[in-house]
Scaffold this active site. Structure first.
Site, mmCIF file in Angstrom:
data_model
loop_
_atom_site.group_PDB
_atom_site.id
_atom_site.type_symbol
_atom_site.label_atom_id
_atom_site.label_comp_id
_atom_site.label_asym_id
_atom_site.label_seq_id
_atom_site.Cartn_x
_atom_site.Cartn_y
_atom_site.Cartn_z
ATOM 1 N N GLU A 188 9.448 15.518 15.113
ATOM 2 C CA GLU A 188 9.911 15.372 13.751
ATOM 3 C C GLU A 188 9.107 16.326 12.869
ATOM 4 O OE1 GLU A 188 8.943 11.732 11.691
ATOM 5 O OE2 GLU A 188 10.983 11.639 10.934
ATOM 6 N N LYS B 175 0.851 -1.194 0.000
ATOM 7 C CA LYS B 175 0.000 0.000 0.000
ATOM 8 C C LYS B 175 0.884 1.240 0.000
ATOM 9 C CE LYS B 175 -1.798 2.974 2.742
ATOM 10 N NZ LYS B 175 -1.780 4.221 1.959
ATOM 11 N N GLU C 21 9.925 0.932 10.537
ATOM 12 C CA GLU C 21 10.952 1.947 10.268
ATOM 13 C C GLU C 21 10.272 3.288 10.452
ATOM 14 O OE1 GLU C 21 14.043 1.486 9.592
ATOM 15 O OE2 GLU C 21 14.187 -0.564 8.853
ATOM 16 N N CYS D 117 13.667 10.678 6.791
ATOM 17 C CA CYS D 117 13.554 10.184 8.169
ATOM 18 C C CYS D 117 14.820 10.447 8.969
ATOM 19 C CB CYS D 117 13.223 8.710 8.158
ATOM 20 S SG CYS D 117 14.271 7.764 7.078
HETATM 21 P P1 NAP Z 1 2.586 8.178 7.900
HETATM 22 O O1 NAP Z 1 1.551 9.214 7.995
HETATM 23 O O2 NAP Z 1 2.930 7.394 9.112
HETATM 24 O O3 NAP Z 1 2.099 7.192 6.748
HETATM 25 C C1 NAP Z 1 2.838 6.096 6.328
HETATM 26 C C2 NAP Z 1 1.918 5.084 5.693
HETATM 27 O O4 NAP Z 1 1.005 4.606 6.675
HETATM 28 C C3 NAP Z 1 1.082 5.662 4.560
HETATM 29 O O5 NAP Z 1 0.937 4.695 3.553
HETATM 30 C C4 NAP Z 1 -0.229 5.955 5.268
HETATM 31 O O6 NAP Z 1 -1.351 6.039 4.435
HETATM 32 C C5 NAP Z 1 -0.331 4.791 6.215
HETATM 33 N N1 NAP Z 1 -1.225 5.075 7.332
HETATM 34 C C6 NAP Z 1 -1.571 6.293 7.848
HETATM 35 N N2 NAP Z 1 -2.448 6.150 8.856
HETATM 36 C C7 NAP Z 1 -2.693 4.824 8.978
HETATM 37 C C8 NAP Z 1 -3.531 4.047 9.824
HETATM 38 N N3 NAP Z 1 -4.290 4.604 10.745
HETATM 39 N N4 NAP Z 1 -3.505 2.706 9.681
HETATM 40 C C9 NAP Z 1 -2.754 2.127 8.727
HETATM 41 N N5 NAP Z 1 -1.949 2.801 7.897
HETATM 42 C C10 NAP Z 1 -1.916 4.142 8.009
HETATM 43 O O7 NAP Z 1 3.944 8.763 7.358
HETATM 44 P P2 NAP Z 1 4.163 9.738 6.129
HETATM 45 O O8 NAP Z 1 3.679 11.081 6.522
HETATM 46 O O9 NAP Z 1 3.667 9.125 4.883
HETATM 47 O O10 NAP Z 1 5.774 9.731 6.030
HETATM 48 C C11 NAP Z 1 6.561 10.438 6.885
HETATM 49 C C12 NAP Z 1 7.061 9.565 8.025
HETATM 50 O O11 NAP Z 1 7.757 8.433 7.528
HETATM 51 C C13 NAP Z 1 8.059 10.278 8.899
HETATM 52 O O12 NAP Z 1 7.751 10.040 10.250
HETATM 53 C C14 NAP Z 1 9.385 9.636 8.532
HETATM 54 O O13 NAP Z 1 10.361 9.703 9.512
HETATM 55 C C15 NAP Z 1 8.974 8.255 8.245
HETATM 56 N N6 NAP Z 1 9.998 7.576 7.433
HETATM 57 C C16 NAP Z 1 10.821 6.654 8.052
HETATM 58 C C17 NAP Z 1 11.817 6.019 7.330
HETATM 59 C C18 NAP Z 1 12.736 5.009 7.972
HETATM 60 O O14 NAP Z 1 13.334 4.226 7.261
HETATM 61 N N7 NAP Z 1 12.852 4.972 9.279
HETATM 62 C C19 NAP Z 1 11.978 6.310 5.971
HETATM 63 C C20 NAP Z 1 11.143 7.248 5.382
HETATM 64 C C21 NAP Z 1 10.149 7.865 6.131
HETATM 65 P P3 NAP Z 1 -1.812 7.503 3.921
HETATM 66 O O15 NAP Z 1 -0.904 7.817 2.833
HETATM 67 O O16 NAP Z 1 -3.198 7.375 3.477
HETATM 68 O O17 NAP Z 1 -1.707 8.431 5.084
#
Ligand code: NAP
Ligand code: MG
Length: 496
Positions: free
Chosen positions: A399, A189, A265, A300
């Site tokens: 963050e 997804k 992650e 991240c």
């Molecule tokens: P996010 O809001 O946590 O979303 C990540 C994924 O989870 C998206 O596909 C999102 O769908 C889905 N999601 C959101 N709410 C959910 C729920 N209630 N239940 C199930 N799935 C759900 O993160 P983001 O804003 O896309 O990305 C930024 C974050 O990613 C930052 O915190 C960053 O640090 C982290 N990140 C970490 C790494 C690493 O390797 N550690 C690498 C890159 C990014 P939707 O798109 O519909 O919201």
């Protein structure tokens, strides 16, 4: 890029795949619903994309399970899987311009970053796991001579992958490449902001010979499609990249469904520690600027907390401020642009709110702080730097995921380590010094999954990546990632 490409003309020629890819074919969502996929370059709608929900996730998981159980992929020899995955990597490389363009249009990063950064890394990732998989040996345990214990790695089954929008295809590849190499079936997804490259890549996987049902892509929203995948009783492992907040939901989904294994992650708040004895302070300043402004800080492990030894503070910060001007946002489709758009207006507003909060809490805004290029209809923020930040302020703790640097002074190495570790996150830490002993001592004291010394480069696909503390657990990249997509089986034969 060797040949100059007219990216605007290419963009007009694009055929966008906008339906879910389930069971080897593009299909609409069962409900018939779609959602608009907009471009942060100018606010234009790129496509109406199938909005998958629980019913579609169930279709995708069922098709993945069927493919897994028939063994069309899971029972192929590692060498056969390698052959197909190498072809897949070749097809990604061949279509890299198109995939890079999809990334840029969909989430706003400069085309040169997408093409020379993301797409090269994606191709390398797929090729690396393809090459690795027929070189991994299993184990025989040191039992008595009257027995033989085989410890074999088996694919775990159906893998769900939920990924963010900051490096849409690369974050997906870090999951699908090792998962597919190990023989699993997969349901991916992508983030709602950036589903396009994943849909195209699923089609390339099929073209390479990955059997129908093995690689499914279900675009949709987190709360519906993401949650349904997290709660599905027939998903064996869930690999997530995203925020810490959402990562925690997946633990809950697992606990409340089938106890699927979960790897997370999550977020980071990387401390970048600069000591006065650094041999090349200019390189450190360039690292500090690139560390926070690359990909608009939507990284991240962005170096979002700059910890500077007090006696070089003024000199060092003014150099970083000067370098920040090179990261003023420009047209993402211009190959010379170094920094592009934010992913969308929601994220832009979120970042601007943090900037306001920083000022309210008493930090000094010394550069940037504004949304710019408004005439484009897109989402752009100037590179932003705060000085005199306390580690207790929101801009040092949370963050921000934007081009916002928080500068904190320190006096002693002990103080630097204490500030660096005073965070719920532990994804990465950066450290600059010419003193080898100090470097090793501090690297050991830092609680982070990766520590870089005198550079910002945490290494390529060959090194593991992942967090301590609430940055998550499990590792992407390297052979260690295979552990998330396999389980160990012991076969014990006694001939005593
Ligand atoms: P996010 O809001 O946590 O979303 C990540 C994924 O989870 C998206 O596909 C999102 O769908 C889905 N999601 C959101 N709410 C959910 C729920 N209630 N239940 C199930 N799935 C759900 O993160 P983001 O804003 O896309 O990305 C930024 C974050 O990613 C930052 O915190 C960053 O640090 C982290 N990140 C970490 C790494 C690493 O390797 N550690 C690498 C890159 C990014 P939707 O798109 O519909 O919201
Ligand atoms: Mg988008």
């Amino acid at each position: 890029m060797n040949i100059a490409v007219d990216w605007r003309a290419e963009a007009k020629r694009l055929t966008i795949r906008n339906q879910a890819f389930i069971g080897g074919a593009f299909v609409p969502a069962a409900s018939g619903k779609t959602f608009p996929c907009t471009s942060p370059l100018d606010g234009a709608v790129l496509a109406e994309v199938s909005e998958c929900d629980a019913e579609d996730i169930d279709r995708a998981v069922t098709s993945a399970r069927k493919a897994f159980d028939t063994g069309v992929w899971s029972n192929q020899s590692p060498k056969q899987r390698k052959r197909v995955l190498l072809k897949f990597a070749d097809l990604i490389q061949k279509n890299a311009n198109e995939l890079a363009l999809l990334e840029t249009l969909d989430m706003g990063k400069p085309i040169s970053n997408a093409r020379n950064g993301d797409l090269r890394a994606v191709t390398e990732c797929v090729r690396w796991y393809a090459e690795a998989i027929d070189k991994l040996y299993d184990e025989i345990a040191p039992t008595p001579r009257t027995a033989l214990a085989l410890i074999e790695r088996e694919p775990i089954g159906v893998v769900g992958a939920v990924v963010p929008w900051n490096f849409p295809l690369l974050m997906a590849a870090w999951k699908f490449a090792p998962a597919l190499a190990a023989g699993n079936s997969l349901v991916l997804k992508p983030a709602e902001q950036s589903p396009l490259s994943a849909l195209r890549v699923a089609e390339l996987a099929a073209e390479a010979g990955i059997p129908a049902g093995v690689f499914n892509v279900a675009p949709g929203f987190g709360e519906t499609a993401g949650q349904a995948l997290g709660r599905h009783a027939d998903v064996d492992a869930l690999a997530f990249t995203g925020s810490t907040e959402v990562g925690k939901y997946f633990l809950k989904y697992s606990a409340e469904s089938n106890m699927k294994s979960v790897s997370l992650e999550c977020g980071g708040k990387t401390p970048n520690i600069v000591f006065a004895d650094t041999a090349d302070l200019d390189a450190a300043a360039r690292g500090a600027a690139d560390g926070i402004f690359y990909n608009s800080g939507q990284v991240c492990d962005a170096a979002s907390r700059l910890l500077v030894e007090d006696r070089i503070h003024d000199r060092f910060l003014s150099r970083v401020m000067e370098l920040a001007q090179q990261y003023r946002p420009g047209d993402p489709l211009d190959e010379k642009t170094r920094r592009g758009a934010m992913v969308d207006q929601t994220q832009t507003t979120r970042v601007l709110n943090f900037i306001e909060k920083g000022q309210q809490e008493g930090a000094a805004l010394v550069t940037g702080g504004k949304q710019v290029r408004r005439e484009t209809g897109g989402c752009y923020i100037d590179p932003t730097i705060f000085d005199r930040v306390e580690n207790s302020m929101a801009i040092a703790r949370e963050e921000i995921f934007g081009p916002v640097l928080s500068t904190i002074s320190f006096h002693t190495p002990e103080e630097a380590v204490a500030i660096a570790n005073d965070s719920k996150y532990g994804l990465e830490a950066n450290l600059w010094t010419n003193d080898l002993t100090k470097a090793h001592r501090i690297a050991r004291a830092l609680r982070a999954g990766t520590v870089t010394i005198n550079n910002r480069d945490g290494g390529g696909i060959e090194v593991p990546f992942g967090g301590y503390k609430q940055s998550g657990f499990g590792r992407d990249k390297s052979l260690h990632a295979i552990a998330k997509y396999t389980q160990l089986k012991t076969t014990y034969i006694s001939f005593g």
